[in-house]
Design an enzyme around this catalytic site. Structure first.
Site, PDB file in Angstrom:
ATOM      1  N   GLU A  84       0.993  25.318  14.140  1.00 15.03           N
ATOM      2  CA  GLU A  84       0.923  26.249  12.825  1.00 15.03           C
ATOM      3  C   GLU A  84      -0.720  25.989  12.383  1.00 15.03           C
ATOM      4  O   GLU A  84      -1.130  24.957  11.885  1.00 15.03           O
ATOM      5  CB  GLU A  84       1.797  26.057  11.953  1.00 15.03           C
ATOM      6  CG  GLU A  84       1.586  27.083  10.906  1.00 15.03           C
ATOM      7  CD  GLU A  84       2.767  27.463   9.961  1.00 15.03           C
ATOM      8  OE1 GLU A  84       3.897  26.996  10.473  1.00 15.03           O
ATOM      9  OE2 GLU A  84       2.802  27.787   8.731  1.00 15.03           O
ATOM     10  N   LYS A 262      10.713  24.702   3.718  1.00 20.24           N
ATOM     11  CA  LYS A 262      10.006  24.930   5.230  1.00 20.24           C
ATOM     12  C   LYS A 262       8.641  24.505   5.091  1.00 20.24           C
ATOM     13  O   LYS A 262       7.961  23.904   6.011  1.00 20.24           O
ATOM     14  CB  LYS A 262      10.049  26.338   5.623  1.00 20.24           C
ATOM     15  CG  LYS A 262       9.754  26.530   7.044  1.00 20.24           C
ATOM     16  CD  LYS A 262       8.421  26.917   7.172  1.00 20.24           C
ATOM     17  CE  LYS A 262       8.069  27.276   8.881  1.00 20.24           C
ATOM     18  NZ  LYS A 262       6.545  27.354   9.065  1.00 20.24           N
ATOM     19  N   ASP A 278      11.735  11.579  15.598  1.00 20.00           N
ATOM     20  CA  ASP A 278      12.430  12.825  15.982  1.00 20.00           C
ATOM     21  C   ASP A 278      12.661  13.915  15.021  1.00 20.00           C
ATOM     22  O   ASP A 278      13.035  13.715  13.722  1.00 20.00           O
ATOM     23  CB  ASP A 278      14.059  12.140  16.011  1.00 20.00           C
ATOM     24  CG  ASP A 278      15.100  13.187  16.392  1.00 20.00           C
ATOM     25  OD1 ASP A 278      15.084  14.257  16.061  1.00 20.00           O
ATOM     26  OD2 ASP A 278      16.293  12.753  16.688  1.00 20.00           O
ATOM     27  N   HIS A 376      -3.990  32.143   5.897  1.00 23.75           N
ATOM     28  CA  HIS A 376      -3.350  32.229   7.338  1.00 23.75           C
ATOM     29  C   HIS A 376      -4.172  33.067   8.285  1.00 23.75           C
ATOM     30  O   HIS A 376      -4.498  32.729   9.384  1.00 23.75           O
ATOM     31  CB  HIS A 376      -1.977  32.819   6.996  1.00 23.75           C
ATOM     32  CG  HIS A 376      -0.815  32.017   7.042  1.00 23.75           C
ATOM     33  ND1 HIS A 376       0.223  32.032   8.097  1.00 23.75           N
ATOM     34  CD2 HIS A 376      -0.588  30.701   6.649  1.00 23.75           C
ATOM     35  CE1 HIS A 376       1.057  31.268   7.819  1.00 23.75           C
ATOM     36  NE2 HIS A 376       0.603  30.327   7.086  1.00 23.75           N
TER      37      HIS A 376
HETATM   38  C1  MEV Z   1       4.689  28.983   5.930  1.00 20.35           C
HETATM   39  O1  MEV Z   1       4.754  28.291   7.237  1.00 20.35           O
HETATM   40  C2  MEV Z   1       5.124  28.262   4.867  1.00 20.35           C
HETATM   41  C3  MEV Z   1       5.227  28.975   3.503  1.00 20.35           C
HETATM   42  O2  MEV Z   1       6.016  29.985   3.750  1.00 20.35           O
HETATM   43  C4  MEV Z   1       5.922  27.912   2.482  1.00 20.35           C
HETATM   44  C5  MEV Z   1       6.233  28.718   1.199  1.00 20.35           C
HETATM   45  O3  MEV Z   1       6.557  29.808   1.107  1.00 20.35           O
HETATM   46  O4  MEV Z   1       6.323  27.952   0.339  1.00 20.35           O
HETATM   47  C6  MEV Z   1       3.925  29.320   3.156  1.00 20.35           C
END
Ligand code: MEV
Length: 424
Positions: A84, A262, A278, A376
């Site tokens: 990513e 995430k 892992d 991004h």
């Molecule tokens: C993207 O990989 C992760 C985010 O969605 C985390 C978040 O929303 O806090 C930007």
């Protein structure tokens, strides 16, 4: 015409070329595809073949290094394996913004793993529970007898818990053995102990032993980290407020908490993979821990300090090892551990918690201010440019124009690439 069946008898016994030929016969892929697979790993094929069954190649994920991290007073470079774009840049940025307050401060609750043994069909489960608890010394002996090396290194059996769970088919007795696995993640060790112990448990209780497996809810291995970001370093009081408002959303809503967490795992999993650990075990533990109250919530907290700065903190299970499994046999994992300079699993786990917090803060700050797409998209634009067929200098120019135009799409990329080429 080849017949498309996945039933290939003795596939695992074939050489790599034979496996590829068999795949070609079944899947109908061209020679160029096979060449891609053959050239897909810098690691010797013998090693890949030992790591997994039916190996045909490798899958290279970029490894980058996040800069600027200070953890418990040590300046660290964090190796991260991730596909990513923006993860490594985000963490380097965020870590820089809290250097003036000393960076990250961490702790860990221990290095103990839990293995579960499920006992079923007991006529008197409560009596069974009492009988198991009476045998603690014997259980310790059986467990420690399975791994004398671990005991020599200061690890081994620590404790016993016996729970009764009312299931759909009646009550079951669930025995937890708690084992200090020290520098190992410990899966092999505790699973062996659970399997060795199970027949004795069944005999003592009159039940039947069923599952014998570790729990990924490693809540005796909780890593924690905290840091303070001064308001002046992050854009002022409005940004501070924006971050705590964003965190509050995750605290109260599982839809938001899943995404918030995430973001944390973007950092934690990248270090987990780079260190040969892992990733699924770590992910499972984190999400189960996030739901421990019965409602899925955020793994981190963000508050405003008396000075008006942001104090971030995090706590999550971190069953990471530096010995055993791929950590030892994967040369890239070894190289990454050397860069990190850790000497034990507890240290690695604490750093991973700090990395998770840093990543999380970076995401919240972006979301609370300019939005996530700006950062991004600049990086994503490069991937789109390459996918559209740009090569050499074209990649940077096309990526820049895509990001500026804010429509980072394949069709737009192809059109701009045609323009660039027409002007040449
Ligand atoms: C993207 O990989 C992760 C985010 O969605 C985390 C978040 O929303 O806090 C930007």
């Amino acid at each position: 015409m080849s017949q498309r069946t996945s039933r290939i008898s003795g596939f695992h016994k074939l050489s790599r070329d034979e496996r590829l030929a068999a795949i070609q016969a079944v899947a109908g892929v061209d020679d160029a595809t096979l060449e891609v697979l053959k050239a897909s790993s810098a690691l010797p094929f013998e090693l890949l073949d030992r790591l997994v069954e039916n190996a045909i190649g490798g899958f290279t994920v970029p490894v980058g290094v996040a800069t600027n991290m200070i953890v418990d007073g040590r300046d660290l470079l964090i190796p991260m394996a991730t596909e990513e774009s923006s993860v490594i840049a985000a963490i380097s940025n965020t870590a820089r913004q809290c250097r003036d307050t000393g960076g990250f401060f961490t702790s860990i609750s221990g290095t103990e793993m839990i293995a579960q043994i499920q006992l079923v069909k007991l006529s008197d489960p409560w009596a069974g529970r009492a009988k198991v608890l009476e045998k603690k010394a014997e259980i310790a002996q059986i467990c420690d007898g399975c791994d004398p090396l671990l005991v020599k290194l200061g690890g081994g059996f620590r404790d016993l818990e016996v729970r009764i769970i009312d299931g759909r088919f009646g009550p079951m007795v669930v025995v937890h053995i708690i084992i200090d696995t020290k520098d190992a993640m410990g899966a092999n060790s505790v699973n062996t102990m659970a399997e060795t112990l199970a027949p004795s448990l069944a005999a003592w209780t009159g039940g039947r032993h069923h599952l014998r497996i570790l729990s990924n809810l490693a809540d005796r291995r909780l890593a924690r980290a905290r840091a303070v970001w001064r308001k002046e370093a992050i854009g002022g009081a409005e940004v501070v407020e924006g971050i705590v408002l964003a965190a509050d959303f995750a605290d109260h809503d599982p839809y938001r908490a899943a995404t918030h967490n995430k973001g944390i795992m973007n950092g934690v999993s990248a270090l987990t993979l780079a260190s040969g650990n892992d990733t699924r075990a770590i992910e499972a533990g984190a999400h189960a821990f996030a739901a421990r109250s019965g409602r899925y919530s955020s793994l981190s907290r963000f508050e405003i300090t008396a000075e008006g700065d942001v104090a971030g903190s995090i706590e999550l299970p971190m069953a990471l090892g530096i010995v055993g499994g791929a950590t030892k046999v994967h040369p890239t994992a070894q190289a990454c551990l050397k860069i990190l300079g850790v000497t034990n699993a507890a240290e690695l786990s604490r750093i991973a918690a700090a990395v998770g917090l840093a990543q999380n803060f970076g995401a919240l700050k972006a979301l609370a201010t300019v939005g996530i797409q700006q950062g991004h998209m600049t990086l994503h634009a490069q991937n789109v440019a390459i996918t559209a067929g740009a090569v050499g200098d074209e990649i940077a120019e096309l990526a820049r124009r895509l990001a500026e135009g804010r429509a980072v799409r394949q069709d737009v990329a192809e059109a701009i690439l045609a323009e660039i080429r027409a002007k040449k």
